[in-house]
Design a protein around this motif. Sequence first.
Motif, PDB file in Angstrom:
ATOM      1  N   ASP A 198       0.866  -1.181   0.000  1.00  9.99           N
ATOM      2  CA  ASP A 198       0.000   0.000   0.000  1.00  9.99           C
ATOM      3  C   ASP A 198       0.900   1.227   0.000  1.00  9.99           C
ATOM      4  O   ASP A 198       1.909   1.255   0.713  1.00  9.99           O
ATOM      5  N   ASP A 199       0.546   2.234  -0.780  1.00 11.58           N
ATOM      6  CA  ASP A 199       1.400   3.414  -0.859  1.00 11.58           C
ATOM      7  C   ASP A 199       1.211   4.359   0.318  1.00 11.58           C
ATOM      8  O   ASP A 199       1.978   5.319   0.467  1.00 11.58           O
ATOM      9  N   GLU A 200       0.231   4.113   1.190  1.00 11.95           N
ATOM     10  CA  GLU A 200      -0.009   4.967   2.345  1.00 11.95           C
ATOM     11  C   GLU A 200       0.453   4.261   3.614  1.00 11.95           C
ATOM     12  O   GLU A 200      -0.056   3.187   3.958  1.00 11.95           O
ATOM     13  N   ALA A 201       1.390   4.865   4.320  1.00 16.78           N
ATOM     14  CA  ALA A 201       1.948   4.255   5.532  1.00 16.78           C
ATOM     15  C   ALA A 201       0.893   3.998   6.609  1.00 16.78           C
ATOM     16  O   ALA A 201       0.908   2.941   7.246  1.00 16.78           O
ATOM     17  N   PRO A 202      -0.056   4.931   6.863  1.00 18.94           N
ATOM     18  CA  PRO A 202      -1.076   4.642   7.877  1.00 18.94           C
ATOM     19  C   PRO A 202      -1.922   3.423   7.514  1.00 18.94           C
ATOM     20  O   PRO A 202      -2.308   2.653   8.403  1.00 18.94           O
ATOM     21  N   ALA A 203      -2.217   3.241   6.231  1.00 20.78           N
ATOM     22  CA  ALA A 203      -3.005   2.081   5.811  1.00 20.78           C
ATOM     23  C   ALA A 203      -2.233   0.786   6.043  1.00 20.78           C
ATOM     24  O   ALA A 203      -2.807  -0.226   6.485  1.00 20.78           O
ATOM     25  N   ARG A 204      -0.918   0.815   5.775  1.00 18.15           N
ATOM     26  CA  ARG A 204      -0.102  -0.374   6.033  1.00 18.15           C
ATOM     27  C   ARG A 204      -0.065  -0.693   7.520  1.00 18.15           C
ATOM     28  O   ARG A 204      -0.164  -1.851   7.933  1.00 18.15           O
ATOM     29  N   ALA A 205       0.083   0.360   8.344  1.00 17.71           N
ATOM     30  CA  ALA A 205       0.155   0.146   9.790  1.00 17.71           C
ATOM     31  C   ALA A 205      -1.154  -0.419  10.330  1.00 17.71           C
ATOM     32  O   ALA A 205      -1.149  -1.322  11.183  1.00 17.71           O
ATOM     33  N   GLU A 206      -2.268   0.104   9.847  1.00 18.49           N
ATOM     34  CA  GLU A 206      -3.571  -0.394  10.314  1.00 18.49           C
ATOM     35  C   GLU A 206      -3.776  -1.844   9.918  1.00 18.49           C
ATOM     36  O   GLU A 206      -4.251  -2.668  10.707  1.00 18.49           O
ATOM     37  N   LEU A 207      -3.404  -2.176   8.683  1.00 21.03           N
ATOM     38  CA  LEU A 207      -3.579  -3.546   8.216  1.00 21.03           C
ATOM     39  C   LEU A 207      -2.661  -4.499   8.981  1.00 21.03           C
ATOM     40  O   LEU A 207      -3.070  -5.611   9.356  1.00 21.03           O
ATOM     41  N   ARG A 208      -1.446  -4.096   9.232  1.00 24.46           N
ATOM     42  CA  ARG A 208      -0.525  -4.927  10.017  1.00 24.46           C
ATOM     43  C   ARG A 208      -1.101  -5.172  11.415  1.00 24.46           C
ATOM     44  O   ARG A 208      -1.053  -6.293  11.932  1.00 24.46           O
ATOM     45  N   PHE A 209      -1.654  -4.122  12.024  1.00 28.82           N
ATOM     46  CA  PHE A 209      -2.248  -4.260  13.352  1.00 28.82           C
ATOM     47  C   PHE A 209      -3.389  -5.284  13.336  1.00 28.82           C
ATOM     48  O   PHE A 209      -3.464  -6.165  14.202  1.00 28.82           O
ATOM     49  N   LEU A 210      -4.290  -5.183  12.348  1.00 29.52           N
ATOM     50  CA  LEU A 210      -5.412  -6.126  12.259  1.00 29.52           C
ATOM     51  C   LEU A 210      -4.922  -7.553  12.059  1.00 29.52           C
ATOM     52  O   LEU A 210      -5.437  -8.491  12.679  1.00 29.52           O
ATOM     53  N   LEU A 211      -3.931  -7.722  11.199  1.00 29.14           N
ATOM     54  CA  LEU A 211      -3.408  -9.064  10.937  1.00 29.14           C
ATOM     55  C   LEU A 211      -2.745  -9.648  12.178  1.00 29.14           C
ATOM     56  O   LEU A 211      -2.891 -10.846  12.466  1.00 29.14           O
ATOM     57  N   GLU A 212      -2.020  -8.823  12.910  1.00 32.86           N
ATOM     58  CA  GLU A 212      -1.382  -9.313  14.128  1.00 32.86           C
ATOM     59  C   GLU A 212      -2.412  -9.666  15.188  1.00 32.86           C
ATOM     60  O   GLU A 212      -2.248 -10.629  15.941  1.00 32.86           O
ATOM     61  N   GLU A 213      -3.511  -8.893  15.252  1.00 32.20           N
ATOM     62  CA  GLU A 213      -4.582  -9.209  16.189  1.00 32.20           C
ATOM     63  C   GLU A 213      -5.240 -10.545  15.846  1.00 32.20           C
ATOM     64  O   GLU A 213      -5.550 -11.341  16.729  1.00 32.20           O
ATOM     65  N   LEU A 214      -5.450 -10.808  14.567  1.00 28.21           N
ATOM     66  CA  LEU A 214      -6.080 -12.057  14.149  1.00 28.21           C
ATOM     67  C   LEU A 214      -5.142 -13.241  14.315  1.00 28.21           C
ATOM     68  O   LEU A 214      -5.578 -14.357  14.623  1.00 28.21           O
ATOM     69  N   GLY A 215      -3.863 -13.034  14.077  1.00 28.43           N
ATOM     70  CA  GLY A 215      -2.860 -14.057  14.344  1.00 28.43           C
ATOM     71  C   GLY A 215      -2.823 -15.219  13.379  1.00 28.43           C
ATOM     72  O   GLY A 215      -2.212 -16.250  13.673  1.00 28.43           O
ATOM     73  N   GLN A 216      -3.414 -15.075  12.206  1.00 25.20           N
ATOM     74  CA  GLN A 216      -3.466 -16.194  11.267  1.00 25.20           C
ATOM     75  C   GLN A 216      -2.314 -16.196  10.273  1.00 25.20           C
ATOM     76  O   GLN A 216      -2.035 -17.216   9.655  1.00 25.20           O
ATOM     77  N   VAL A 217      -1.671 -15.051  10.084  1.00 24.49           N
ATOM     78  CA  VAL A 217      -0.535 -14.970   9.171  1.00 24.49           C
ATOM     79  C   VAL A 217       0.598 -14.224   9.861  1.00 24.49           C
ATOM     80  O   VAL A 217       0.393 -13.523  10.860  1.00 24.49           O
ATOM     81  N   GLN A 218       1.778 -14.362   9.302  1.00 18.02           N
ATOM     82  CA  GLN A 218       2.957 -13.651   9.787  1.00 18.02           C
ATOM     83  C   GLN A 218       3.340 -12.594   8.753  1.00 18.02           C
ATOM     84  O   GLN A 218       3.684 -12.923   7.614  1.00 18.02           O
ATOM     85  N   VAL A 219       3.248 -11.323   9.120  1.00 20.52           N
ATOM     86  CA  VAL A 219       3.618 -10.244   8.204  1.00 20.52           C
ATOM     87  C   VAL A 219       5.139 -10.138   8.182  1.00 20.52           C
ATOM     88  O   VAL A 219       5.767  -9.783   9.181  1.00 20.52           O
ATOM     89  N   VAL A 220       5.731 -10.449   7.044  1.00 20.51           N
ATOM     90  CA  VAL A 220       7.188 -10.449   6.944  1.00 20.51           C
ATOM     91  C   VAL A 220       7.705  -9.410   5.956  1.00 20.51           C
ATOM     92  O   VAL A 220       8.902  -9.354   5.683  1.00 20.51           O
ATOM     93  N   GLY A 221       6.814  -8.585   5.420  1.00 23.01           N
ATOM     94  CA  GLY A 221       7.272  -7.563   4.500  1.00 23.01           C
ATOM     95  C   GLY A 221       6.209  -6.534   4.200  1.00 23.01           C
ATOM     96  O   GLY A 221       5.011  -6.799   4.330  1.00 23.01           O
ATOM     97  N   GLU A 222       6.665  -5.324   3.822  1.00 24.19           N
ATOM     98  CA  GLU A 222       5.782  -4.254   3.385  1.00 24.19           C
ATOM     99  C   GLU A 222       6.396  -3.596   2.155  1.00 24.19           C
ATOM    100  O   GLU A 222       7.620  -3.532   2.027  1.00 24.19           O
ATOM    101  N   ALA A 223       5.524  -3.125   1.265  1.00 26.15           N
ATOM    102  CA  ALA A 223       5.984  -2.390   0.091  1.00 26.15           C
ATOM    103  C   ALA A 223       5.072  -1.193  -0.115  1.00 26.15           C
ATOM    104  O   ALA A 223       3.873  -1.266   0.159  1.00 26.15           O
ATOM    105  N   ALA A 224       5.658  -0.087  -0.614  1.00 29.76           N
ATOM    106  CA  ALA A 224       4.912   1.145  -0.791  1.00 29.76           C
ATOM    107  C   ALA A 224       4.458   1.373  -2.226  1.00 29.76           C
ATOM    108  O   ALA A 224       3.737   2.336  -2.504  1.00 29.76           O
ATOM    109  N   ASN A 225       4.889   0.524  -3.147  1.00 33.79           N
ATOM    110  CA  ASN A 225       4.460   0.673  -4.535  1.00 33.79           C
ATOM    111  C   ASN A 225       4.608  -0.669  -5.254  1.00 33.79           C
ATOM    112  O   ASN A 225       5.168  -1.626  -4.707  1.00 33.79           O
ATOM    113  N   GLY A 226       4.137  -0.701  -6.486  1.00 31.00           N
ATOM    114  CA  GLY A 226       4.151  -1.950  -7.237  1.00 31.00           C
ATOM    115  C   GLY A 226       5.538  -2.456  -7.548  1.00 31.00           C
ATOM    116  O   GLY A 226       5.793  -3.667  -7.530  1.00 31.00           O
TER     117      GLY A 226
END
Length: 254
Positions: free
Chosen positions: A9-37
Amino acid sequence: MRPRALIVDDEAPARAELRFLLEELGQVQVVGEAANGEEALLLLRSLPYDLVLLDIRMPGGSGLEVAAALRDLPNPPRVIFTTAYPDHAVEAFDLAAADYLVKPFDAARLARALERALEHADDAASPSAAPSSGGPARRGEEPEPLARVPVQRDGRTVLVDQSAIVYASAARGYSSLKLADERLLVTFSLNELERRLRGHFFRVHRSYLVNLDHVRELVPDFKGALVLVMNDRQRSRVEVSRRQARELRRRLGV
């Protein structure tokens, strides 16, 4: 080991929010982020990922372009689109996306998307541990019934009463609902709808789930099979598999 996920996601707040939700759910491990294609493709070609959560409108290549490029990988990850724009859903599912989330979405909606994305994964990412829209799923637990089906439309979530559904059809990993005079895209698979819709719904064919209250006619075709004429405005015709024809007749009392 939990499935490995990449957030794009090109927006840092959107990436942070999504990472937070994923960590709360605990079903996947977030191992990377990218800001563009461009960054996303570099990471995806360098490391193996099981899942990509992908925005659509970004610099350096749209999410749709990234998803198309993933087809060239030997073991492409599943893709969940996370976007503020609902108008690319059909294109996304043509690229075999597991789900299409329109922002803002909540943890329950994301949980259902993860369940869909990981349902064909290895035992290490077995969906038996994946959460459903009502919370953590347990083996053998009956999914909650759907009195109304949520549908994304123009950035809003519209709840469609199940009695208004004439039939549902499957296509490329998603389903569409045929109402009296319109067709709506939904993110439930046909199997999910069959498990969760109550009342007079019957799976007449692997590609069709029919509301028997909306059957107008039973017509034999030239091969001796059955075709249903529905009572929507278009008088849609729905094929019945030979295997289901006898049970359908029994249910309709004919």
